[in-house]
Design a protein around this motif. Structure first.
Motif, short mmCIF file in Angstrom:
data_model
loop_
_atom_site.label_atom_id
_atom_site.label_comp_id
_atom_site.label_asym_id
_atom_site.label_seq_id
_atom_site.Cartn_x
_atom_site.Cartn_y
_atom_site.Cartn_z
N ARG A 1 25.99 -8.75 88.63
CA ARG A 1 27.29 -8.29 88.96
C ARG A 1 27.96 -8.74 90.31
N ASP B 1 21.77 -13.52 82.94
CA ASP B 1 21.84 -12.18 83.43
C ASP B 1 23.49 -12.31 83.97
N GLU C 1 30.45 -7.70 80.68
CA GLU C 1 31.03 -6.28 81.06
C GLU C 1 32.46 -5.95 81.59
N LEU C 2 32.83 -7.22 82.05
CA LEU C 2 34.13 -7.19 82.79
C LEU C 2 35.17 -7.70 81.94
N ARG D 1 39.34 -3.72 86.67
CA ARG D 1 38.04 -4.69 87.23
C ARG D 1 37.81 -4.36 88.30
N VAL E 1 22.00 -4.79 82.95
CA VAL E 1 22.66 -5.69 83.89
C VAL E 1 22.15 -5.66 84.99
N ALA F 1 26.81 -9.76 82.89
CA ALA F 1 27.68 -9.23 83.92
C ALA F 1 29.05 -9.73 83.59
N ALA G 1 28.94 -12.22 89.69
CA ALA G 1 30.35 -12.44 88.81
C ALA G 1 31.40 -12.09 89.49
N ARG G 2 31.26 -10.87 90.30
CA ARG G 2 32.52 -10.64 91.14
C ARG G 2 33.01 -11.75 92.06
N GLN H 1 22.23 -5.77 89.39
CA GLN H 1 23.22 -5.68 90.60
C GLN H 1 23.49 -7.03 91.05
#
Length: 338
Positions: free
Chosen positions: A163, A247, A254-255, A338, A158, A251, A166-167, A160
Motif C-alpha cells: 500500500r 502485492d 484497491e485504489l 484516494r 494486501v 494495492a 502504491a501511494r 501495508q
C-alpha cells in the motif's frame, strides 16, 4: 502434521493465475471443514499456488506435489488405515470416470468435478445441479464432502508495504485511477494503438491511467510512450520480484476506479480486492470465468473461438463499456477519496 491424520488430496491438471485464484475459496472451505486433515495439493503440471500465490495458501495447504501423477501421490502419502479423500478439480467425464474406477476398492473416497453431480450422487445426499461458475463448482465439492454449507471467500489480503509503495508511485495526483492491462499469450493481448487510444480518451475525461506491463506479448513501455506520453507505465523496471509485484497490483487495485483489460489472470487478481472491471473476452465462457468482483462489464472480441483476437476489438466498444461502468459506479456508490 501427524502422518496418521486423515489425508485430503486436491488434484488439478495445472493452474494458471486465474485457475489458482478461483480454487482458493474451496481450499479455505476445506481447511475450515476439516481442520485435522493433512491437506495435499497435487497437479499433473505446474501451479500458480506454488509460485506467485503461495503466500496466500500457506495456512491452507500442508504440502504440494506438482508435476506428479495422482497414483504416485497416493502411493507415497496414503496412510494405512487412515481416511483418504481425493477431490479432483479436473474436467472431462471420461478421465474422471477412469480415475474413479481405478480407485474402487482402494479405500479412497473420490469427489470428482463432474459436469453434473448426478454421477457422484450418494445415498442420503440431496442431488443438486453443479454451479455455472468454476469457483463455486470447486467450493460446492467441499460442501458436498462436508455435508454442510461453508463460507465462500475469494479475497486476498494486501500488505501495508505494498500500500505504501502504491501511494508513493501515485504521488499527490487526486484524479481517479484506471488500470490498463493488455499483455497476454496467443490472441489475448491488446495492440499499442488500442491501449494508447483508450488511455488518451480516459485521460481527456479526467482520469489518471496506469498501464501494467505483465508477462506475455503486447505493448511495451517504449511503444506506448511514443503514442501517448501522458500514460504512466509500470512493470519490470521497478525491480520487484513476482510476489512483490503481485502485492503492488493488489494495492493499486484497491485504489482504482476500474481495471480494463483482457479476460485472464490479471482480471481475477483484481477481483480479489473487488476492483470494478471491464473484461475483453475472446471466447471464454463467462458464466464459468467471470471475475468475482461483482461489478463487471464484458466486451466480446470479434470472431469465433480461438480465432477471435483481443487486438481486433473496436476501441469504441471498450470505451463505451468503460464509461458505462464508471457512470454506474458514480450513480450507485459514492466513490471514496484516494
Amino acid at each position: 502434521m501427524d502422518s496418521t491424520a486423515p489425508l485430503l488430496i486436491f488434484y488439478a491438471r495445472n493452474d494458471a493465475l486465474g485457475d489458482g485464484l478461483l480454487r482458493i475459496p474451496a481450499l479455505r472451505a476445506a481447511r475450515t471443514a476439516f481442520p485435522q486433515s493433512r491437506i495435499i495439493y497435487g497437479t499433473l503440471g505446474n501451479s500458480s499456488l506454488t509460485g506467485v500465490l503461495r503466500k496466500h495458501v500457506t495456512s491452507l495447504i500442508d504440502d504440494f506435489r506438482t508435476a506428479t501423477p495422482l497414483s504416485a501421490i497416493l502411493a507415497e502419502l496414503k496412510p494405512r488405515g487412515a481416511q483418504t479423500t481425493v477431490v479432483d478439480f479436473r474436467t472431462g467425464v471420461p478421465g474422471l470416470l477412469v480415475t474413479g474406477l481405478q480407485l474402487i476398492g482402494s479405500g479412497v473416497r473420490y469427489e470428482p468435478n463432474f459436469a453434473g453431480h448426478l454421477l457422484s450422487w450418494r445415498r442420503g445426499a440431496r442431488w443438486t445441479l453443479r454451479p455455472e461458475h468454476n469457483a463455486w463448482r470447486y467450493h460446492r465439492l467441499i460442501e458436498r464432502l462436508a455435508g454442510r454449507h461453508l463460507p465462500f471467500d475469494h479475497r486476498l489480503d494486501v500488505t501495508q508495504p505494498a500500500r505504501a509503495l502504491a501511494r508513493q508511485l501515485l504521488g499527490t495526483d487526486e484524479r481517479r485511477l484506471i488500470l490498463l492491462g493488455g499483455n497476454g499469450k496467443r490472441n489475448k493481448f491488446m495492440s499499442d494503438a488500442q491501449v494508447a487510444a483508450i488511455a488518451g480518451n480516459l485521460i481527456d475525461a479526467g482520469y489518471r491511467v496506469l498501464y501494467l506491463v505483465t508477462p506475455g506479448s503486447g505493448p511495451t513501455q517504449q511503444a506506448l510512450g511514443a503514442r501517448e506520453a501522458r500514460l504512466q507505465v509500470i512493470g519490470p523496471d521497478l525491480g520487484l520480484d513476482a510476489e512483490a509485484f503481485g502485492d503492488l497490483l493488489l494495492a493499486l487495485g484497491e485504489l482504482a476506479a476500474a481495471y480494463v483489460g483482457m479476460e485472464g489472470g490479471l482480471g481475477h487478481l483484481f477481483a480479489t480486492v473487488m476492483t470494478p472491471a471491464v473484461v475483453i473476452n475472446n471466447g471464454a465462457n463467462m458464466e464459468r470465468w467471470r471475475p468475482l468482483s461483482n461489478t463487471v462489464e464484458v466486451v466480446t472480441a470479434p470472431g469465433r473461438g480461438s480465432s477471435a483476437k483481443i487486438s481486433d476489438t473496436p476501441v469504441e466498444a471498450i470505451l463505451e463499456a468503460t464509461h458505462r461502468l464508471l457512470d454506474a459506479s458514480r450513480r450507485d456508490h459514492a466513490l471514496p477519496a484516494r
